[in-house]
Design a protein around this motif. Sequence first.
Motif, PDB file in Angstrom:
ATOM      1  N   VAL A 118       0.848  -1.188   0.000  1.00  0.00           N
ATOM      2  CA  VAL A 118       0.000   0.000   0.000  1.00  0.00           C
ATOM      3  C   VAL A 118       0.883   1.237   0.000  1.00  0.00           C
ATOM      4  O   VAL A 118       1.811   1.359   0.805  1.00  0.00           O
ATOM      5  N   THR A 119       0.596   2.167  -0.893  1.00  0.00           N
ATOM      6  CA  THR A 119       1.412   3.372  -1.033  1.00  0.00           C
ATOM      7  C   THR A 119       0.681   4.631  -0.577  1.00  0.00           C
ATOM      8  O   THR A 119       1.234   5.718  -0.686  1.00  0.00           O
ATOM      9  N   SER A 120      -0.546   4.505  -0.089  1.00  0.00           N
ATOM     10  CA  SER A 120      -1.357   5.652   0.291  1.00  0.00           C
ATOM     11  C   SER A 120      -1.714   5.583   1.776  1.00  0.00           C
ATOM     12  O   SER A 120      -1.421   4.599   2.456  1.00  0.00           O
ATOM     13  N   ARG A 547      -5.853   1.846 -13.003  1.00  0.00           N
ATOM     14  CA  ARG A 547      -4.805   1.921 -11.981  1.00  0.00           C
ATOM     15  C   ARG A 547      -3.723   0.892 -12.300  1.00  0.00           C
ATOM     16  O   ARG A 547      -4.013  -0.209 -12.770  1.00  0.00           O
ATOM     17  N   VAL A 548      -2.475   1.249 -12.033  1.00  0.00           N
ATOM     18  CA  VAL A 548      -1.367   0.329 -12.180  1.00  0.00           C
ATOM     19  C   VAL A 548      -0.581   0.348 -10.873  1.00  0.00           C
ATOM     20  O   VAL A 548      -0.331   1.403 -10.285  1.00  0.00           O
ATOM     21  N   ASN A 549      -0.235  -0.845 -10.393  1.00  0.00           N
ATOM     22  CA  ASN A 549       0.567  -0.980  -9.180  1.00  0.00           C
ATOM     23  C   ASN A 549       1.757  -1.887  -9.508  1.00  0.00           C
ATOM     24  O   ASN A 549       1.569  -3.011  -9.988  1.00  0.00           O
ATOM     25  N   ILE A 557       7.693   0.421  -4.583  1.00  0.00           N
ATOM     26  CA  ILE A 557       6.314   0.244  -5.045  1.00  0.00           C
ATOM     27  C   ILE A 557       5.813   1.570  -5.590  1.00  0.00           C
ATOM     28  O   ILE A 557       6.002   2.629  -4.967  1.00  0.00           O
ATOM     29  N   VAL A 558       5.174   1.519  -6.734  1.00  0.00           N
ATOM     30  CA  VAL A 558       4.591   2.704  -7.369  1.00  0.00           C
ATOM     31  C   VAL A 558       3.146   2.393  -7.736  1.00  0.00           C
ATOM     32  O   VAL A 558       2.853   1.308  -8.268  1.00  0.00           O
ATOM     33  N   THR A 559       2.270   3.323  -7.452  1.00  0.00           N
ATOM     34  CA  THR A 559       0.865   3.194  -7.836  1.00  0.00           C
ATOM     35  C   THR A 559       0.427   4.464  -8.543  1.00  0.00           C
ATOM     36  O   THR A 559       0.689   5.568  -8.062  1.00  0.00           O
ATOM     37  N   ALA A 560      -0.209   4.300  -9.691  1.00  0.00           N
ATOM     38  CA  ALA A 560      -0.755   5.443 -10.429  1.00  0.00           C
ATOM     39  C   ALA A 560      -2.182   5.113 -10.844  1.00  0.00           C
ATOM     40  O   ALA A 560      -2.481   3.967 -11.214  1.00  0.00           O
ATOM     41  N   LEU A 582      -0.906   9.705  -8.037  1.00  0.00           N
ATOM     42  CA  LEU A 582       0.377   9.015  -8.120  1.00  0.00           C
ATOM     43  C   LEU A 582       0.931   8.891  -6.714  1.00  0.00           C
ATOM     44  O   LEU A 582       0.948   9.874  -5.953  1.00  0.00           O
ATOM     45  N   SER A 583       1.367   7.709  -6.351  1.00  0.00           N
ATOM     46  CA  SER A 583       1.971   7.499  -5.030  1.00  0.00           C
ATOM     47  C   SER A 583       3.069   6.460  -5.149  1.00  0.00           C
ATOM     48  O   SER A 583       3.079   5.624  -6.059  1.00  0.00           O
ATOM     49  N   ALA A 584       3.990   6.512  -4.200  1.00  0.00           N
ATOM     50  CA  ALA A 584       5.121   5.589  -4.208  1.00  0.00           C
ATOM     51  C   ALA A 584       5.517   5.265  -2.775  1.00  0.00           C
ATOM     52  O   ALA A 584       5.256   6.048  -1.845  1.00  0.00           O
ATOM     53  N   ALA A 585       6.121   4.097  -2.600  1.00  0.00           N
ATOM     54  CA  ALA A 585       6.569   3.689  -1.271  1.00  0.00           C
ATOM     55  C   ALA A 585       7.902   2.983  -1.379  1.00  0.00           C
ATOM     56  O   ALA A 585       8.206   2.316  -2.385  1.00  0.00           O
TER      57      ALA A 585
END
Length: 986
Positions: A118-120, A547-549, A557-560, A582-585
């Motif tokens: 999870v990136t959010s 969405r792409v994870n 990890i990247v989620t857009a 856009l989020s990243a972890a």
Amino acid sequence: MKKLSIYFIMFCALVGQNALAQQPTTLRGKVLDETGLPVAGASISITNTQAATSSNEAGDFTIQYTSPATLRLSALGYVSQTISLTDQTTLSIRLVPTEETLEEVVVVGYGTQRRGEVTSAIASVRSEDFVKGTVRDAAQLVQGKVAGLRITTPNGDPNATTQINLRGLNSINGSQNPLVLIDGVPGNIATVAPEDIESIDVLKDGSAAAIYGTRATGGVVLITTRKNRSAEPRSSIEYNNYANVQTIFRKPEMMDANDYRRLIAEGYAYGDSSNNTNWIDEVLQNPISHNHNLTFFGGSSQTNFTGSLNYRGWEGIMLKTGQERITVRADLNHEMYDGKLRTNIQVINQTLSAKQGGAGGWAWRQAMIRNPTEGIKNADGTWKEGTAYMYDNPLGIIHETVNDQMFRETRFSGSLDYRPIGDLSLKMLVSRVINNNLTGSSTTFQHVNTTKNSLNGTANRSTTANTEDLLELTANYNKVFGDHRLNLLGGYSYQHNVGEFFNVYNFDFPNDDYSYNELEAGAALRRGQATMTSNKDMWKLIGFFGRVNYSWKERYIVTASVRREGSTRFGENNRWGTFPALSAAWNVGNEDFMQSAGFISDLKLRAGFGVTGTIASSPYMSQTSYNFDWQQGAFINGEWVQGFVPARNFNPDLRWEKKEEWNVGLEFGLFNNRLSGALDWYTRNVKDLLYNFAVPTPPFLYGSMMLNAGEMQNSGFEALVNVRAVDNENFKWTTNVAFSTNRNKLVNLSNDQFNVTTEFFDWGHTGEPIQVSTHRVRVGGPIGQFFVLKSVGLDDNGKWLVESRDGETIPIANATPEDRQYYGNGIPKYNLGWNNTLNIQRFDIAVNFRGAFGHQLLNMQRLYYENPVNKAYNVLKTAYDPVYGKQLNNDLVYVSHYIEDADYLKIDNVTLGYTFRPNAIKGISNLRVYASGLNLYTFTGYKGIDPEAVNMGVIGNENFTFSPGIDHRDKYPSTRTFTLGLGVTF
């Protein structure tokens, strides 16, 4: 010889057939988890044989068997499964996680994710961590457990719901409420019984919520109902029930008959009618309520069923208030085609019957101000009334009023989940929600409507009906290749809503035997004095989303995501909007260089940005509208014809409010996660605020217009810290703290076309007889500020002295509106939840604290009832206490003396339970009994009744969004609840 040949041929055929039957079948299968990702290392075997294998990194396996056979699968963290085999050659298997593994799965928009990926900013609360005992709705289950989510209980009315706010205020005219989805279908926090909920996930930041577009600025609450997750054939019945009693949380200390007589002896002009009546006690009762929940589980790994029946019978602490509610839910799941196709059908039906004695808050106000020396009834049995202004017998109001509500809602939903290949899932979800709210009210000939106002009985009937259809198509692709994990989501959503309303009111009836059931009998109808209104509206919402994870070694990890959404609620030039995220972890704890830091069990940094919207509060705001008006008409051919007048301007450029949010977070776990938690910092800017501007006529047809103008800003910090303080066989103690702080500001109130002439707006009201606004929101300043005359003393005549705009002390008679100033703020700066769970052998104890700090409240009871100027009304016992060393003798006015610091820490819930040993009673696999107390004690210096019980947001037709912190005098009294309950599983 011929016979021997025939026998020989038959023998050979049988042998050949048997040999053919014994030929092994090769089975190629794939093992997946509930999120659709492959499970590596799962053990697969054919029972009663030596055949065994395991799944590879992609979840694939191959095994041979002789039909018929039984396949057994097991994997760490998942429930073991057995599957009957009859010549299958391919098989897709989804393992059911154990309760421990379920905690590592987070529900996100249109699916689930592993917590580590999870990136959010997403908060998850499972049923075992819910608030225990009596709760009124789903929100109260997580009260004080989610940092940044403020949940308040505004009063003790059994028909009210909790109020929710996430990360501050985000709109002026749009909704502040979060989007609530029950198993993917829009609803509200009261849609399902709290006992029927498995988990609640909150999408807090913009990067998590953006995939829901224009509905998500207030956040997203995802409710997952309980389901039969057993992979083995299982049938069980759970029964949970409780009974509770309520007491008033705190009574206002009004003067009693002895106080009246003492003051009369001192020369004060009170009247003594020779009675001793405690009016507050007379309108209260000692309610006993009960709740029953029955849940059925049945089925196997291929077909399973969950059914629940919930009955709630709640009585309110005020006379003739309460509700009965029945909620029925059925959930059926079936797998076919070797696990490739999964189907779900769910039906939820809720019927609620509510009663609200009298006019609710009006009766409570009258009980406070009623002369305690007056009797309840006259000698002839009629209600004793008075002649003072707005002064009625509260018991007459309650007993001579009928106020009923019947709400019915039915929710149908079904889904098909097809996996043509193991990595790809195609899903269709359809739903229809139908609800109808029917209300009826009437007053008898003994009500003040007749005895004082000669209306000869009144009656009203209204109904609202709403139908909402939803279609969602999604495709989800999961792929693992080496160190890489890829998840792709694409989808389409169509939502269609139709609402209708009808209301009719009549009076002057021949008798009051029929209540609201024979409205046509009222003579006011024939005289043209009855009223009737009706309307119908429709809106549509269409969205395309993706969405792409991507995860590498579960370290980076990247989620857009992006949603393209159109709504009929906006102007024809702005029907569509785009909402990216856009989020990243970085899972620092998974790096090789962290292996030497053994005390760090988890460490993750994440950051995200997302855009969400706020939809217009009602349809047609962008369109020209005309109303018929009898007052603006004309005589045509000798007859008066009502006018057709403008009611709304055309605005083809009306669009959604746009919230842009940045969030940076840190998740940590230390000492094998004995200490864990999350820290989040966020900033959100809401642009294109929906604001009702005054516009010139002409050129416009109507004097105001809904426009996109202005900007608002929120920023804050949130912390959630979990501690397993003690963890051994006989004693466990877990504790967690949820803390949040928020700052807000109105940045501007203009756009390219319109500039406000005064960069502020006033909000809130004191009510009669003062009739002034309570708050002012100005550009560049925070929201929630009281705007008031600052009191600094009393003169020798007991009149208020206030501070002028120049800082001088002046008599209040000389003050002008320009002398008002900002004084305090009704929004807490800090919110705190502290939750503790202790397990001592078979005993469990839960103790929950909640608090809010750094804010003020306008104490309306003191404002109106701590001033003895009008002897027709009862007052608080403190009304004759010195103010600034003098006796107050001033008309009712809104001054800062009644705005108090309102910090509080509340012992909110204490529960003690005991769980018996399994099968201690034959046939019962689980038995737990418990006792619970809710809203037990509040540490505060606030002089009012309950510093938490204030309204926020939109309640009915009133908007308290920008007038927070008003402790209204007419609110239903807060209560303290004591509960006894049991849970049993057969």
